[in-house]
Design an enzyme around this catalytic site. Structure first.
Site, PDB file in Angstrom:
ATOM      1  N   ASN A   1      -3.848 -10.975 -15.691  1.00 13.98           N
ATOM      2  CA  ASN A   1      -3.950 -12.403 -16.002  1.00 13.98           C
ATOM      3  C   ASN A   1      -4.714 -13.065 -14.859  1.00 13.98           C
ATOM      4  O   ASN A   1      -4.150 -13.305 -13.802  1.00 13.98           O
ATOM      5  CB  ASN A   1      -2.529 -12.979 -16.140  1.00 13.98           C
ATOM      6  CG  ASN A   1      -2.533 -14.485 -16.287  1.00 13.98           C
ATOM      7  OD1 ASN A   1      -3.565 -15.104 -16.519  1.00 13.98           O
ATOM      8  ND2 ASN A   1      -1.345 -15.085 -16.152  1.00 13.98           N
ATOM      9  N   TRP A   2      -5.990 -13.332 -15.101  1.00 14.29           N
ATOM     10  CA  TRP A   2      -6.837 -13.856 -14.021  1.00 14.29           C
ATOM     11  C   TRP A   2      -6.558 -15.332 -13.767  1.00 14.29           C
ATOM     12  O   TRP A   2      -7.084 -15.896 -12.816  1.00 14.29           O
ATOM     13  CB  TRP A   2      -8.319 -13.647 -14.355  1.00 14.29           C
ATOM     14  CG  TRP A   2      -8.747 -12.207 -14.397  1.00 14.29           C
ATOM     15  CD1 TRP A   2      -7.948 -11.095 -14.241  1.00 14.29           C
ATOM     16  CD2 TRP A   2     -10.071 -11.703 -14.613  1.00 14.29           C
ATOM     17  NE1 TRP A   2      -8.703  -9.957 -14.349  1.00 14.29           N
ATOM     18  CE2 TRP A   2     -10.003 -10.302 -14.574  1.00 14.29           C
ATOM     19  CE3 TRP A   2     -11.306 -12.315 -14.846  1.00 14.29           C
ATOM     20  CZ2 TRP A   2     -11.136  -9.494 -14.750  1.00 14.29           C
ATOM     21  CZ3 TRP A   2     -12.432 -11.519 -15.022  1.00 14.29           C
ATOM     22  CH2 TRP A   2     -12.344 -10.114 -14.974  1.00 14.29           C
ATOM     23  N   LYS A   3      -5.821 -15.961 -14.667  1.00 18.08           N
ATOM     24  CA  LYS A   3      -5.533 -17.399 -14.553  1.00 18.08           C
ATOM     25  C   LYS A   3      -6.851 -18.171 -14.420  1.00 18.08           C
ATOM     26  O   LYS A   3      -7.860 -17.748 -14.985  1.00 18.08           O
ATOM     27  CB  LYS A   3      -4.563 -17.650 -13.402  1.00 18.08           C
ATOM     28  CG  LYS A   3      -3.293 -16.797 -13.530  1.00 18.08           C
ATOM     29  CD  LYS A   3      -2.197 -17.181 -12.602  1.00 18.08           C
ATOM     30  CE  LYS A   3      -1.011 -16.253 -12.823  1.00 18.08           C
ATOM     31  NZ  LYS A   3       0.133 -16.560 -11.965  1.00 18.08           N
TER      32      LYS A   3
ATOM     33  N   HIS B   1       3.424 -18.785 -20.845  1.00 11.55           N
ATOM     34  CA  HIS B   1       3.459 -18.492 -19.408  1.00 11.55           C
ATOM     35  C   HIS B   1       4.171 -19.651 -18.702  1.00 11.55           C
ATOM     36  O   HIS B   1       4.026 -20.810 -19.094  1.00 11.55           O
ATOM     37  CB  HIS B   1       2.037 -18.323 -18.871  1.00 11.55           C
ATOM     38  CG  HIS B   1       2.025 -17.801 -17.470  1.00 11.55           C
ATOM     39  ND1 HIS B   1       2.269 -18.607 -16.386  1.00 11.55           N
ATOM     40  CD2 HIS B   1       1.854 -16.550 -16.980  1.00 11.55           C
ATOM     41  CE1 HIS B   1       2.242 -17.869 -15.288  1.00 11.55           C
ATOM     42  NE2 HIS B   1       1.990 -16.611 -15.623  1.00 11.55           N
TER      43      HIS B   1
ATOM     44  N   GLU C   1       3.580 -21.187 -16.101  1.00  3.92           N
ATOM     45  CA  GLU C   1       2.705 -22.259 -15.604  1.00  3.92           C
ATOM     46  C   GLU C   1       2.390 -23.245 -16.717  1.00  3.92           C
ATOM     47  O   GLU C   1       2.261 -24.444 -16.490  1.00  3.92           O
ATOM     48  CB  GLU C   1       1.438 -21.647 -14.989  1.00  3.92           C
ATOM     49  CG  GLU C   1       1.755 -21.027 -13.628  1.00  3.92           C
ATOM     50  CD  GLU C   1       0.884 -19.848 -13.228  1.00  3.92           C
ATOM     51  OE1 GLU C   1      -0.173 -19.629 -13.837  1.00  3.92           O
ATOM     52  OE2 GLU C   1       1.292 -19.143 -12.277  1.00  3.92           O
TER      53      GLU C   1
ATOM     54  N   GLU D   1       9.005 -12.632 -16.554  1.00  2.00           N
ATOM     55  CA  GLU D   1       8.398 -13.077 -15.302  1.00  2.00           C
ATOM     56  C   GLU D   1       9.314 -14.099 -14.620  1.00  2.00           C
ATOM     57  O   GLU D   1       9.280 -15.290 -14.972  1.00  2.00           O
ATOM     58  CB  GLU D   1       7.041 -13.738 -15.572  1.00  2.00           C
ATOM     59  CG  GLU D   1       6.039 -12.820 -16.218  1.00  2.00           C
ATOM     60  CD  GLU D   1       4.605 -13.254 -15.909  1.00  2.00           C
ATOM     61  OE1 GLU D   1       3.871 -12.439 -15.368  1.00  2.00           O
ATOM     62  OE2 GLU D   1       4.262 -14.417 -16.185  1.00  2.00           O
TER      63      GLU D   1
ATOM     64  N   GLY E   1       3.475 -15.149  -7.822  1.00  3.21           N
ATOM     65  CA  GLY E   1       2.605 -15.581  -6.734  1.00  3.21           C
ATOM     66  C   GLY E   1       3.295 -15.735  -5.396  1.00  3.21           C
ATOM     67  O   GLY E   1       2.711 -16.249  -4.444  1.00  3.21           O
TER      68      GLY E   1
ATOM     69  N   SER F   1       4.464 -10.948  -8.830  1.00  4.15           N
ATOM     70  CA  SER F   1       4.165 -10.255  -7.570  1.00  4.15           C
ATOM     71  C   SER F   1       4.139  -8.737  -7.699  1.00  4.15           C
ATOM     72  O   SER F   1       4.592  -8.022  -6.803  1.00  4.15           O
ATOM     73  CB  SER F   1       5.145 -10.694  -6.461  1.00  4.15           C
ATOM     74  OG  SER F   1       4.944 -12.061  -6.154  1.00  4.15           O
TER      75      SER F   1
ATOM     76  N   GLY G   1      -0.857 -11.012 -12.029  1.00  2.00           N
ATOM     77  CA  GLY G   1      -1.674 -12.185 -11.733  1.00  2.00           C
ATOM     78  C   GLY G   1      -2.574 -11.915 -10.542  1.00  2.00           C
ATOM     79  O   GLY G   1      -3.637 -11.311 -10.667  1.00  2.00           O
ATOM     80  N   GLY G   2      -2.128 -12.350  -9.367  1.00  2.00           N
ATOM     81  CA  GLY G   2      -2.943 -12.213  -8.153  1.00  2.00           C
ATOM     82  C   GLY G   2      -3.475 -10.803  -7.944  1.00  2.00           C
ATOM     83  O   GLY G   2      -4.639 -10.624  -7.554  1.00  2.00           O
TER      84      GLY G   2
HETATM   85  P1  PGA Z   1       1.466 -12.827  -9.880  1.00  2.00           P
HETATM   86  O1  PGA Z   1       1.439 -13.593 -11.284  1.00  2.00           O
HETATM   87  O2  PGA Z   1       1.212 -11.377 -10.155  1.00  2.00           O
HETATM   88  O3  PGA Z   1       0.370 -13.480  -9.081  1.00  2.00           O
HETATM   89  O4  PGA Z   1       2.808 -13.057  -9.285  1.00  2.00           O
HETATM   90  C1  PGA Z   1       1.963 -12.999 -12.437  1.00  2.00           C
HETATM   91  C2  PGA Z   1       1.782 -13.926 -13.599  1.00  2.00           C
HETATM   92  O5  PGA Z   1       1.901 -15.148 -13.423  1.00  2.00           O
HETATM   93  O6  PGA Z   1       1.506 -13.469 -14.727  1.00  2.00           O
END
Ligand code: PGA
Length: 247
Positions: A8-10, A95, A97, A165, A171, A209, A230-231
């Site tokens: 997930n590149w966001k 998600h 966010e 999640e 993050g 993470s 994500g990251g």
């Molecule tokens: P993260 O994000 O790996 O940066 O913690 C995961 C996500 O939000 O899907």
């Protein structure tokens, strides 16, 4: 079941770096295919060029969100048929966010998931607790309630992936213990028995993470069927190492 590792590149990446990352990953997969399925979920602006960059790699393409309606006067939004049209197989919905920044309720997430399925996509539905909810011992109750509210009725493994999640892990560099992940995933599997068809085959991803350093340990956890990264998906080497944890 085939494990799934989704990146997930966001809201990250311009054309040059996004395409370079996708090409690099695709070249690695062609040279040494992995056992798991890989899905890349770039920002909407990069769906087409990333889709082109991964042709022949076996990777899937996914959106990060979709509207509940197939078309209409919704400035700035993207519909599930539009994602399908540019080659997506997956779309992430719910998600944290989006739940937080756009106040998306379980009902909204459910409508988006249903729209995704109606368009022929597989919905990756996210759930997870806050730090306060975990501290008060309500994690499993919260997650089950989110599943009950967010999943359209009786989807099967071809149309649904669940991503657990924990919000406090996203993050942050912090992750639940393997034991805690196992407890929640096992509880999710139980809940899916009432909410889906073929609950044993619905993939339950862990996200929050996930790094090269902890991926291997997490692959061994009961009912963890892959990762939503994500990251760690923004760095080719890191993401490849994570996906390689599945062999
Ligand atoms: P993260 O994000 O790996 O940066 O913690 C995961 C996500 O939000 O899907």
């Amino acid at each position: 079941m085939r494990k799934l590792v989704a990146g997930n590149w966001k809201m990250n990446g311009l054309t040059a770096d996004g395409v370079a990352r996708a090409r690099d990953l695709a070249a690695r997969a062609k040279a040494a295919p992995l056992a798991c399925e890989i899905a890349l979920c770039p920002p909407a602006t990069l769906l087409v060029p990333v889709g082109q960059a991964i042709v022949g790699s076996g990777f899937a393409l996914g959106g990060q969100d979709c509207h509940a309606e197939p078309a209409g006067a919704h400035t700035g939004d993207i519909s599930a048929p539009m994602l399908k049209d540019v080659g997506c197989t997956y779309v992430i919905v719910g998600h944290s966010e989006r739940r937080h920044e756009y106040k998306e309720s379980d009902a909204v997430v459910r409508a988006k998931a249903a729209a995704a399925v109606a368009a022929g996509l597989c919905a990756i539905v996210c759930v997870g607790e806050t730090a306060a909810e975990r501290a008060s011992g309500r994690t499993e109750a919260i997650v089950v309630r989110q599943l009950q509210g967010s999943l359209p009725p009786k989807l099967g493994p071809a149309k649904l992936v669940v991503a657990y999640e924990p919000i406090w892990a996203i993050g942050s560099g912090r992750t639940p213990t393997a034991q805690d992940v196992a407890s929640v995933h096992t509880r999710i599997r139980e809940a899916l028995r009432d909410l889906t068809t073929e609950a044993v085959a619905v993939r339950i991803l862990y996200g929050g993470s996930v790094k090269a350093a902890n991926a291997r340990e997490l692959t061994a956890v009961a009912n963890v069927d892959g990762f939503l990264v994500g990251g760690g998906s923004l760095n080719t080497e890191e993401f490849w190492t994570i996906a390689s944890a599945y062999g």
